[in-house]
Scaffold this motif. Structure first.
Motif, PDB file in Angstrom:
ATOM      1  N   ALA A 157      21.679 -23.124 -31.546  1.00 20.44           N
ATOM      2  CA  ALA A 157      22.444 -24.359 -31.299  1.00 20.44           C
ATOM      3  C   ALA A 157      23.675 -24.113 -30.705  1.00 20.44           C
ATOM      4  N   ILE A 158      24.463 -23.145 -31.142  1.00 22.35           N
ATOM      5  CA  ILE A 158      25.680 -23.098 -30.425  1.00 22.35           C
ATOM      6  C   ILE A 158      25.512 -22.666 -29.094  1.00 22.35           C
ATOM      7  N   SER A 185      24.877 -25.767 -27.073  1.00 25.55           N
ATOM      8  CA  SER A 185      26.055 -26.621 -26.868  1.00 25.55           C
ATOM      9  C   SER A 185      26.987 -25.934 -25.963  1.00 25.55           C
ATOM     10  N   LEU A 215      28.409 -27.853 -22.761  1.00 29.29           N
ATOM     11  CA  LEU A 215      29.811 -28.132 -22.385  1.00 29.29           C
ATOM     12  C   LEU A 215      30.214 -27.546 -21.092  1.00 29.29           C
TER      13      LEU A 215
END
Length: 244
Positions: free
Chosen positions: A28-29, A32, A36
């Motif tokens: 998930a990181i 993300s 970004l």
């Protein structure tokens, strides 16, 4: 004995669950971070393509600023009220004055009655001096002395209005009648109380009083009436007016 599938899955998850959760968090990181980074890179490209934004500031000239600061607002002149013209009052119609008819002056009588009947003991004389036995001197005499007993009625020689009743120091009780036309008759040496008053209207022959002895200036003479006539205040000879 072979265990059911869901039990085996549950045992697996229970044994390896920590690592699975850790793996999911890392994934998930990572996702993300990728989103970004992609968003930041795209914004940088758009900024580079459009070029840096320029802000143009136009400086205000100092003279204009100084004028705006030092200029004083001009005071508006006070409004001058225009006076309204005063309404001119309409003159009220004054009632027409009714002229008072002028009084017609009374004409002088044309004939005169003797005030008493008797002998003339002292004549009228103004042009020559006559001896006065009472005053023991020579003097004029502005009337006539008509002999009559004390108490004899004295009558008005003509119609007129009694203008004076007095007690003269020298001539005693005196009555004056105004006959109009400037003619007045004077009756002196009357008894103390005459029968008329000032303002009385008299006719020819009306009684004014009676013969007395009140005239100190003629006390040496017999009882008599001192009678005289005047025209506009000037003595005239009564014998020129009395009826014959």
């Amino acid at each position: 004995m072979k265990r059911p599938f869901y039990q085996r899955v549950g045992d697996f998850i229970e044994g390896k669950g920590f690592y699975i959760v850790l793996l999911l968090c890392v994934a998930a990181i990572g996702v993300s971070g990728w989103f970004l980074y992609s968003s930041f890179a795209r914004s940088s490209e758009e900024l580079a393509a459009g070029g840096p934004a320029k802000i143009t500031v136009t400086p205000t000239p100092m003279a204009t600023v100084q004028a705006a600061i030092t200029a004083k607002p001009s005071a508006a002149p006070p409004a001058t009220a225009t006076p309204k013209p005063a309404a001119t009052p309409k003159p009220s119609a004054a009632p027409a004055a009714t002229p008072t008819p002028a009084a017609t002056p009374a004409a002088a009588p044309t004939s005169y009655l003797w005030p008493v009947q008797g002998e003339i003991i002292t004549d009228y004389t103004v042009d020559a001096l006559a001896y006065d036995p009472t005053m023991a001197d020579w003097r004029t005499h502005t009337g006539v002395d008509i002999a009559a007993s004390a108490g004899t009625e004295v009558r008005s020689v003509a119609s007129g209005t009694v203008s004076d009743v007095s007690s003269d120091v020298m001539m005693g009780t005196t009555v004056v009648v105004d006959h109009g036309g400037g003619i007045t008759s004077v009756y002196a040496n009357l008894a103390s109380v005459p029968t008329v008053e000032v303002g009385d209207a008299v006719s020819t022959g009306d009684i004014l009083g009676s013969v007395g002895n009140t005239a100190i200036a003629e006390s040496a003479l017999p009882d008599h009436l001192h009678f005289s006539l005047e025209q506009d205040g000037t003595p005239v000879n009564p014998l020129d007016y009395l009826n014959d």
